[in-house]
Design a protein around this motif. Sequence first.
Motif, PDB file in Angstrom:
ATOM      1  N   TYR A 182       0.829  -1.212   0.000  1.00 53.27           N
ATOM      2  CA  TYR A 182       0.000   0.000   0.000  1.00 53.27           C
ATOM      3  C   TYR A 182       0.860   1.257   0.000  1.00 53.27           C
ATOM      4  CZ  TYR A 182      -3.428  -3.516   1.288  1.00 53.27           C
ATOM      5  OH  TYR A 182      -4.214  -4.636   1.301  1.00 53.27           O
ATOM      6  N   ARG A 183       0.426   2.225  -0.792  1.00 55.53           N
ATOM      7  CA  ARG A 183       1.171   3.479  -0.918  1.00 55.53           C
ATOM      8  C   ARG A 183       0.450   4.661  -0.290  1.00 55.53           C
ATOM      9  NH1 ARG A 183       4.288   0.375  -1.297  1.00 55.53           N
ATOM     10  NH2 ARG A 183       5.669  -0.231  -3.015  1.00 55.53           N
ATOM     11  N   ALA A 184      -0.855   4.543  -0.067  1.00 49.46           N
ATOM     12  CA  ALA A 184      -1.599   5.669   0.510  1.00 49.46           C
ATOM     13  C   ALA A 184      -2.894   5.166   1.140  1.00 49.46           C
ATOM     14  CB  ALA A 184      -1.909   6.706  -0.562  1.00 49.46           C
ATOM     15  N   PHE A 185      -3.218   5.748   2.299  1.00 46.45           N
ATOM     16  CA  PHE A 185      -4.474   5.432   2.983  1.00 46.45           C
ATOM     17  C   PHE A 185      -5.380   6.663   3.071  1.00 46.45           C
ATOM     18  CE2 PHE A 185      -1.458   2.376   4.954  1.00 46.45           C
ATOM     19  CZ  PHE A 185      -2.050   1.198   4.506  1.00 46.45           C
ATOM     20  N   SER A 186      -4.999   7.718   2.387  1.00 48.99           N
ATOM     21  CA  SER A 186      -5.723   8.980   2.546  1.00 48.99           C
ATOM     22  C   SER A 186      -7.137   8.924   1.987  1.00 48.99           C
ATOM     23  CB  SER A 186      -4.942  10.113   1.865  1.00 48.99           C
ATOM     24  OG  SER A 186      -4.700   9.807   0.505  1.00 48.99           O
ATOM     25  N   MET A 187      -7.418   7.926   1.118  1.00 48.76           N
ATOM     26  CA  MET A 187      -8.777   7.827   0.572  1.00 48.76           C
ATOM     27  C   MET A 187      -9.745   7.166   1.551  1.00 48.76           C
ATOM     28  SD  MET A 187      -6.891   5.099  -0.017  1.00 48.76           S
ATOM     29  CE  MET A 187      -5.912   5.696  -1.396  1.00 48.76           C
ATOM     30  N   LEU A 188      -9.229   6.582   2.629  1.00 49.42           N
ATOM     31  CA  LEU A 188     -10.066   5.924   3.630  1.00 49.42           C
ATOM     32  C   LEU A 188     -10.601   6.939   4.637  1.00 49.42           C
ATOM     33  CD1 LEU A 188      -7.868   2.787   4.442  1.00 49.42           C
ATOM     34  CD2 LEU A 188      -9.859   2.896   2.923  1.00 49.42           C
ATOM     35  N   PRO A 189     -11.729   6.629   5.297  1.00 46.88           N
ATOM     36  CA  PRO A 189     -12.177   7.487   6.408  1.00 46.88           C
ATOM     37  C   PRO A 189     -11.099   7.579   7.479  1.00 46.88           C
ATOM     38  CG  PRO A 189     -13.912   5.958   5.758  1.00 46.88           C
ATOM     39  CD  PRO A 189     -12.672   5.532   5.022  1.00 46.88           C
ATOM     40  N   GLY A 190     -11.027   8.706   8.132  1.00 42.79           N
ATOM     41  CA  GLY A 190      -9.960   8.934   9.101  1.00 42.79           C
ATOM     42  C   GLY A 190      -9.911   7.921  10.229  1.00 42.79           C
ATOM     43  N   ASP A 191     -11.091   7.469  10.687  1.00 46.83           N
ATOM     44  CA  ASP A 191     -11.085   6.543  11.812  1.00 46.83           C
ATOM     45  C   ASP A 191     -10.519   5.185  11.427  1.00 46.83           C
ATOM     46  OD1 ASP A 191     -13.258   6.114  10.155  1.00 46.83           O
ATOM     47  OD2 ASP A 191     -14.539   5.351  11.774  1.00 46.83           O
ATOM     48  N   ILE A 192     -10.704   4.787  10.147  1.00 46.88           N
ATOM     49  CA  ILE A 192     -10.138   3.522   9.684  1.00 46.88           C
ATOM     50  C   ILE A 192      -8.625   3.648   9.531  1.00 46.88           C
ATOM     51  CG2 ILE A 192     -10.117   1.842   7.803  1.00 46.88           C
ATOM     52  CD1 ILE A 192     -13.048   2.454   7.345  1.00 46.88           C
ATOM     53  N   SER A 193      -8.178   4.761   8.949  1.00 52.31           N
ATOM     54  CA  SER A 193      -6.729   5.002   8.846  1.00 52.31           C
ATOM     55  C   SER A 193      -6.082   5.001  10.227  1.00 52.31           C
ATOM     56  CB  SER A 193      -6.470   6.343   8.154  1.00 52.31           C
ATOM     57  OG  SER A 193      -6.958   6.344   6.839  1.00 52.31           O
ATOM     58  N   GLN A 194      -6.796   5.576  11.194  1.00 54.06           N
ATOM     59  CA  GLN A 194      -6.284   5.612  12.570  1.00 54.06           C
ATOM     60  C   GLN A 194      -6.101   4.209  13.114  1.00 54.06           C
ATOM     61  OE1 GLN A 194      -5.919   8.745  14.827  1.00 54.06           O
ATOM     62  NE2 GLN A 194      -4.510   7.137  15.460  1.00 54.06           N
ATOM     63  N   GLN A 195      -7.063   3.328  12.873  1.00 56.85           N
ATOM     64  CA  GLN A 195      -6.971   1.967  13.375  1.00 56.85           C
ATOM     65  C   GLN A 195      -5.811   1.213  12.729  1.00 56.85           C
ATOM     66  OE1 GLN A 195     -10.745   0.013  13.540  1.00 56.85           O
ATOM     67  NE2 GLN A 195      -9.878  -1.997  14.023  1.00 56.85           N
ATOM     68  N   ILE A 196      -5.621   1.421  11.431  1.00 58.74           N
ATOM     69  CA  ILE A 196      -4.497   0.776  10.739  1.00 58.74           C
ATOM     70  C   ILE A 196      -3.174   1.296  11.300  1.00 58.74           C
ATOM     71  CG2 ILE A 196      -3.337   0.509   8.516  1.00 58.74           C
ATOM     72  CD1 ILE A 196      -6.137   0.810   7.214  1.00 58.74           C
ATOM     73  N   PHE A 197      -3.090   2.606  11.490  1.00 59.60           N
ATOM     74  CA  PHE A 197      -1.871   3.213  12.031  1.00 59.60           C
ATOM     75  C   PHE A 197      -1.551   2.637  13.414  1.00 59.60           C
ATOM     76  CE2 PHE A 197       0.290   6.470  14.522  1.00 59.60           C
ATOM     77  CZ  PHE A 197       1.345   6.821  13.686  1.00 59.60           C
ATOM     78  N   ASN A 198      -2.547   2.582  14.284  1.00 63.03           N
ATOM     79  CA  ASN A 198      -2.322   2.065  15.636  1.00 63.03           C
ATOM     80  C   ASN A 198      -1.840   0.619  15.612  1.00 63.03           C
ATOM     81  OD1 ASN A 198      -3.250   4.509  16.536  1.00 63.03           O
ATOM     82  ND2 ASN A 198      -5.186   3.745  17.344  1.00 63.03           N
ATOM     83  N   GLU A 199      -2.420  -0.176  14.722  1.00 61.06           N
ATOM     84  CA  GLU A 199      -2.039  -1.580  14.649  1.00 61.06           C
ATOM     85  C   GLU A 199      -0.597  -1.740  14.165  1.00 61.06           C
ATOM     86  OE1 GLU A 199      -1.961  -5.638  14.869  1.00 61.06           O
ATOM     87  OE2 GLU A 199      -3.358  -4.206  15.768  1.00 61.06           O
ATOM     88  N   LEU A 200      -0.192  -0.947  13.210  1.00 55.30           N
ATOM     89  CA  LEU A 200       1.188  -1.006  12.719  1.00 55.30           C
ATOM     90  C   LEU A 200       2.177  -0.587  13.803  1.00 55.30           C
ATOM     91  CD1 LEU A 200       0.833   0.411   9.089  1.00 55.30           C
ATOM     92  CD2 LEU A 200       1.230  -1.962   9.771  1.00 55.30           C
ATOM     93  N   VAL A 201       1.799   0.419  14.576  1.00 54.25           N
ATOM     94  CA  VAL A 201       2.671   0.855  15.669  1.00 54.25           C
ATOM     95  C   VAL A 201       2.790  -0.241  16.715  1.00 54.25           C
ATOM     96  CG1 VAL A 201       2.929   2.507  17.556  1.00 54.25           C
ATOM     97  CG2 VAL A 201       2.210   3.300  15.305  1.00 54.25           C
ATOM     98  N   TYR A 202       1.651  -0.795  17.096  1.00 52.60           N
ATOM     99  CA  TYR A 202       1.667  -1.815  18.144  1.00 52.60           C
ATOM    100  C   TYR A 202       2.484  -3.027  17.715  1.00 52.60           C
ATOM    101  CZ  TYR A 202       0.152  -4.658  22.039  1.00 52.60           C
ATOM    102  OH  TYR A 202       0.143  -5.434  23.178  1.00 52.60           O
ATOM    103  N   SER A 203       2.368  -3.415  16.479  1.00 54.95           N
ATOM    104  CA  SER A 203       3.078  -4.601  15.989  1.00 54.95           C
ATOM    105  C   SER A 203       4.502  -4.290  15.544  1.00 54.95           C
ATOM    106  CB  SER A 203       2.302  -5.226  14.825  1.00 54.95           C
ATOM    107  OG  SER A 203       2.176  -4.308  13.742  1.00 54.95           O
ATOM    108  N   GLN A 204       4.920  -3.030  15.690  1.00 56.29           N
ATOM    109  CA  GLN A 204       6.255  -2.571  15.292  1.00 56.29           C
ATOM    110  C   GLN A 204       6.520  -2.800  13.812  1.00 56.29           C
ATOM    111  OE1 GLN A 204       9.623  -2.608  18.036  1.00 56.29           O
ATOM    112  NE2 GLN A 204       8.534  -4.104  19.283  1.00 56.29           N
ATOM    113  N   ARG A 205       5.476  -2.656  13.010  1.00 55.42           N
ATOM    114  CA  ARG A 205       5.630  -2.793  11.561  1.00 55.42           C
ATOM    115  C   ARG A 205       5.761  -1.434  10.874  1.00 55.42           C
ATOM    116  NH1 ARG A 205       3.817  -7.277   9.009  1.00 55.42           N
ATOM    117  NH2 ARG A 205       4.945  -6.325   7.263  1.00 55.42           N
ATOM    118  N   LEU A 206       5.565  -0.366  11.610  1.00 57.30           N
ATOM    119  CA  LEU A 206       5.612   0.958  11.005  1.00 57.30           C
ATOM    120  C   LEU A 206       7.060   1.400  10.812  1.00 57.30           C
ATOM    121  CD1 LEU A 206       3.815   3.380  10.091  1.00 57.30           C
ATOM    122  CD2 LEU A 206       4.235   4.354  12.359  1.00 57.30           C
TER     123      LEU A 206
END
Length: 505
Positions: free
Chosen positions: A71-95
Amino acid sequence: MGGACSRKRDQQDNEDNLVRGVSGKYCKSGSSKWLATSFSRPSMDIQLGRGNCPSLMDLCVQKIREDVDRYRAFSMLPGDISQQIFNELVYSQRLTDVHLEAFRDCALQDIYLGEYPGVNDSWMGVISSQGPSLLSVDLSGSEVTDTGLLHLRDCSNLQSLCFNCCDQISDRGLERISGFSSLTSLSFRRNNAITAKGMSAFAVLVNLVKLDLERCLEIHGGLVHLKALSALLYLNLNRCNLSDDGCEKFSQFGNLKVLNLGFNDITDACLVHLKGLTNLESLNLDSCGIGDEGLVNLTGLRHLKCLELSDTGVGSNGLRHLSGLTNLESLNLSFTVVTDGGLRKLSGLLSLKSLNLDARHITDTGLAALTSLTGLTHLDLFGARITDAGTNHLRNFKNLRSLEICGGGLTDTGVKNIKDLSFLKLLNLSQNSNLTDKTLELVSGLTGLVSLNVSNSRITSAGLRHLKTLKNLKSLTLEACKVTANDIKKLQSTDLPNLVTFRPE
């Protein structure tokens, strides 16, 4: 100062003792400490494999985490969904810095990267691209500098900023956050580059409710810049190298509810300026140079619920000034010079739930003076000289959840008066060298126990069989006993499935 005791004094390097959350001690090694950040882990990994059906959203987010390189961009998604993806990547240390780019202009509201590895100024462009949507940022332990803070200028609605242990941020960086008029929470713990002069940037943050400057050693004299912060409710100045000079400024914070002045060079002269803070609910004076006479200035703090006086010069005479603080729920008198006679002055504090009397001057007589405090849920008598006879008074404390008696005066006979405290979750009887396997038999009925310590006693491996009933036990400490790690492991495997920490190990 204070009384001698066998327990180590340095137990609380994390001085989040008033409001606990992110660790107060960061390192920059990419350790797992960053997991303590404020957001909660999504529930999908907990649900999967346990017979519960995860939501479609959980499955989607998990799939994106696994294939994030696609994936190259999540800006087309609703903000709350992008937020959930971001949090999950941080928690799993994939970011990574590469993946971060996909979150540019995603209207994220919260970015919690405290102690996350690799965060520096190069991340700030994407962080700031969230613009007015961004409300909260935690970059504690990062390599962000004064220059990096400049990027945040377009995030006009920021409410919370946390830059603990960011030692490349100085007074110049503070100037760049002075325009965030919506800020309600600001934290710069462990920063020696911030000075009293730099604190002038805080003067316009009139909506600030919480300010945390713990271990900022160069801010002495900076309180003068906070006089306009009438909304301030929480102020943490623990270990800031403060002295009595300038303490008159505390009188301007009339709405404060929490004030932490622990481990500073203040004396009774400072307390004079606190007597007008009648809204205070929590006051920390741990290891300050105060004594009995200064406590007279606390008599008007009728809303006080938590008072920390550990390792001060406070003695029995000073306790008379506390007798009217009937809303007190927590009082710490450990390592003070309080004696049995002074404890009678606490008998009217019927709201007390937590009392710390870790001091060698306290004996059975002092414990007898406290029997009216039937609401106690935590009683720390770690270093007190309590004997079997004194444990008779424990029968009055039916609500105890936590009890520590480690002064060395107990035998199995005294434990008989503890075995009926059915709500106990933590029991520490270490240092009582005459306790035997009989003690384990006596406490076997305390099935709510989560933590048990009977170190430095005569406990043997044979006595472990009595612990089979303690199915909730998570921590067991039997150091300097005739018990081996293998003995405990066998018990763990057969009868104590919840046991996660034990010593010897």
